[in-house]
Design a protein around this motif. Structure first.
Motif, PDB file in Angstrom:
ATOM      1  N   PHE A 150       0.830  -1.200   0.000  1.00 26.65           N
ATOM      2  CA  PHE A 150       0.000   0.000   0.000  1.00 26.65           C
ATOM      3  C   PHE A 150       0.870   1.258   0.000  1.00 26.65           C
ATOM      4  CE2 PHE A 150      -4.011   1.898   2.206  1.00 26.65           C
ATOM      5  CZ  PHE A 150      -4.352   2.535   1.018  1.00 26.65           C
ATOM      6  N   GLY A 151       1.884   1.283   0.880  1.00 30.57           N
ATOM      7  CA  GLY A 151       2.776   2.428   0.950  1.00 30.57           C
ATOM      8  C   GLY A 151       3.510   2.672  -0.357  1.00 30.57           C
ATOM      9  N   LEU A 152       4.018   1.596  -0.979  1.00 28.31           N
ATOM     10  CA  LEU A 152       4.706   1.736  -2.262  1.00 28.31           C
ATOM     11  C   LEU A 152       3.773   2.281  -3.333  1.00 28.31           C
ATOM     12  CD1 LEU A 152       6.835  -1.546  -2.349  1.00 28.31           C
ATOM     13  CD2 LEU A 152       7.709   0.798  -2.200  1.00 28.31           C
ATOM     14  N   THR A 153       2.534   1.781  -3.352  1.00 33.05           N
ATOM     15  CA  THR A 153       1.574   2.244  -4.354  1.00 33.05           C
ATOM     16  C   THR A 153       1.268   3.721  -4.178  1.00 33.05           C
ATOM     17  OG1 THR A 153       0.578   0.036  -4.443  1.00 33.05           O
ATOM     18  CG2 THR A 153      -0.724   1.850  -5.320  1.00 33.05           C
ATOM     19  N   LEU A 154       1.052   4.158  -2.945  1.00 29.40           N
ATOM     20  CA  LEU A 154       0.790   5.574  -2.678  1.00 29.40           C
ATOM     21  C   LEU A 154       1.960   6.449  -3.131  1.00 29.40           C
ATOM     22  CD1 LEU A 154      -0.777   5.241   0.865  1.00 29.40           C
ATOM     23  CD2 LEU A 154      -1.952   6.122  -1.151  1.00 29.40           C
ATOM     24  N   SER A 155       3.169   6.017  -2.838  1.00 25.91           N
ATOM     25  CA  SER A 155       4.352   6.808  -3.209  1.00 25.91           C
ATOM     26  C   SER A 155       4.497   6.901  -4.722  1.00 25.91           C
ATOM     27  CB  SER A 155       5.609   6.175  -2.594  1.00 25.91           C
ATOM     28  OG  SER A 155       5.533   6.154  -1.191  1.00 25.91           O
ATOM     29  N   LEU A 156       4.280   5.792  -5.422  1.00 22.21           N
ATOM     30  CA  LEU A 156       4.424   5.798  -6.878  1.00 22.21           C
ATOM     31  C   LEU A 156       3.343   6.648  -7.544  1.00 22.21           C
ATOM     32  CD1 LEU A 156       5.379   2.048  -7.430  1.00 22.21           C
ATOM     33  CD2 LEU A 156       6.871   4.038  -7.666  1.00 22.21           C
ATOM     34  N   VAL A 157       2.116   6.593  -7.025  1.00 21.57           N
ATOM     35  CA  VAL A 157       1.043   7.431  -7.570  1.00 21.57           C
ATOM     36  C   VAL A 157       1.385   8.909  -7.359  1.00 21.57           C
ATOM     37  CG1 VAL A 157      -1.355   8.121  -7.217  1.00 21.57           C
ATOM     38  CG2 VAL A 157      -0.777   5.707  -7.394  1.00 21.57           C
ATOM     39  N   TRP A 158       1.884   9.255  -6.193  1.00 18.54           N
ATOM     40  CA  TRP A 158       2.288  10.633  -5.895  1.00 18.54           C
ATOM     41  C   TRP A 158       3.311  11.104  -6.932  1.00 18.54           C
ATOM     42  CZ3 TRP A 158       1.786  13.783  -1.155  1.00 18.54           C
ATOM     43  CH2 TRP A 158       2.642  14.887  -1.129  1.00 18.54           C
ATOM     44  N   ILE A 159       4.369  10.309  -7.144  1.00 10.12           N
ATOM     45  CA  ILE A 159       5.425  10.693  -8.084  1.00 10.12           C
ATOM     46  C   ILE A 159       4.875  10.848  -9.494  1.00 10.12           C
ATOM     47  CG2 ILE A 159       7.590   9.916  -9.152  1.00 10.12           C
ATOM     48  CD1 ILE A 159       8.196   8.508  -6.451  1.00 10.12           C
TER      49      ILE A 159
END
Length: 295
Positions: free
Chosen positions: A273-282
């Motif tokens: 979940f954390g990785l997905t949120l970070s990648l969407v942000w970028i």
């Protein structure tokens, strides 16, 4: 294990000796560097490979010999998180983001109201997961689908205005991820408590500036605070991309500590979940940057 992504600040790091940890600060008997605390203080701290000893008597030599001759316990037997668990669940969440994006791009183009609604639903699901004590896969996967629909509609809009911008943003996101992973693995970046405090302070200021910019838009300013155009917009987007990279480094630390200290297997959902949120942000920050540069 606790998520390091800012949306999960309630689950964030606490200060350890040098690196940020996950355990209760000042827990009696807590081992420095072990985010899961000490035996007796945290159920995750027990050695998962330790064999139970019969109550009331010591083990006999024959019993000890049988234990040593038996097969070693693996992740499937101990229920502990592995890197394979994180990779598999991250692939699932990102795969559903892609499915949702394809749906938004091909079936729901120009449905901007629907895109905003999908983004709000995704935000609500993320907040509900935040207040859960345990990861709920249905919430995480639901977030991925609705976030994907939002990204699909928005990406189609950007592509019509700036041809090829979504492809460039995807390639840029992959490059940022690879660069941060290499920097973390080679210890060019060390996730310390001070590093986290500074990064999160910048993130708070960034979000407040975005909120102020929206308020200026709402009260009639055609350009808000000027954060979406010109030189200031470029600087702001670069700062946003840098913050996304910072979030990735916290995600990597979270995963490393979870595997090292025997987090339960289900905690890999929070890592994904954390990785997905970070990648969407970028990705979103790169889309904005490309649009400004091409204007």
């Amino acid at each position: 294990m606790r998520s390091s992504n800012p949306v999960f600040s309630r689950r964030g790091f606490t200060r350890g000796n040098e690196y940020a940890g996950f355990g209760a600060q000042g827990a009696p008997g807590a081992q420095q560097g072990n985010p899961f605390g000490a035996p007796g203080a945290n159920p995750y701290a027990r050695n998962p490979y330790e064999q139970p000893q019969p109550q009331g008597r010591p083990l006999t030599p024959d019993e000890m010999e049988r234990m040593y001759a038996g097969p070693a316990a693996g992740p499937a037997q101990t229920g502990r998180m592995t890197i394979d668990d994180v990779v598999a669940r991250t692939a699932m969440t990102l795969g559903l983001v892609v499915v949702g994006a394809v749906l938004g791009w091909t079936v729901l183009p120009h449905q901007y109201g629907l895109a905003v609604g999908s983004a709000l639903i995704a935000f609500v699901l993320a907040m509900v997961q935040n207040f859960k004590r345990r990861p709920v896969p249905a919430l995480i996967l639901g977030y991925a689908v609705f976030e994907g629909v939002f990204l699909g509609v928005i990406s189609r809009m950007y592509n019509e205005a700036w041809q090829g911008a979504p492809v460039q943003a995807v390639l840029g996101t992959m490059a940022v991820f690879a660069g941060m992973l290499i920097a973390y693995r080679t210890r060019l970046i060390r996730v310390t408590a001070r590093y986290q405090r500074i990064g999160l302070a910048i993130a708070v200021g960034f979000v407040l500036a975005l909120f102020a910019n929206l308020l200026f838009y709402a009260f009639g300013s055609s350009n808000g605070l000027g954060l979406t155009t010109g030189g200031l917009g470029i600087v702001f987007c670069l700062l946003g991309i840098g913050l996304g990279a910072f979030f990735l480094s916290l995600d990597f630390k979270q995963i490393e500590d979870g595997i090292r200290y025997g987090a339960p297997q289900q905690e890999s959902w929070l890592a994904a979940f954390g990785l997905t949120l970070s990648l969407v942000w970028i990705y979103l920050e790169l889309l904005r940057l490309i649009a400004i540069l091409r204007d």
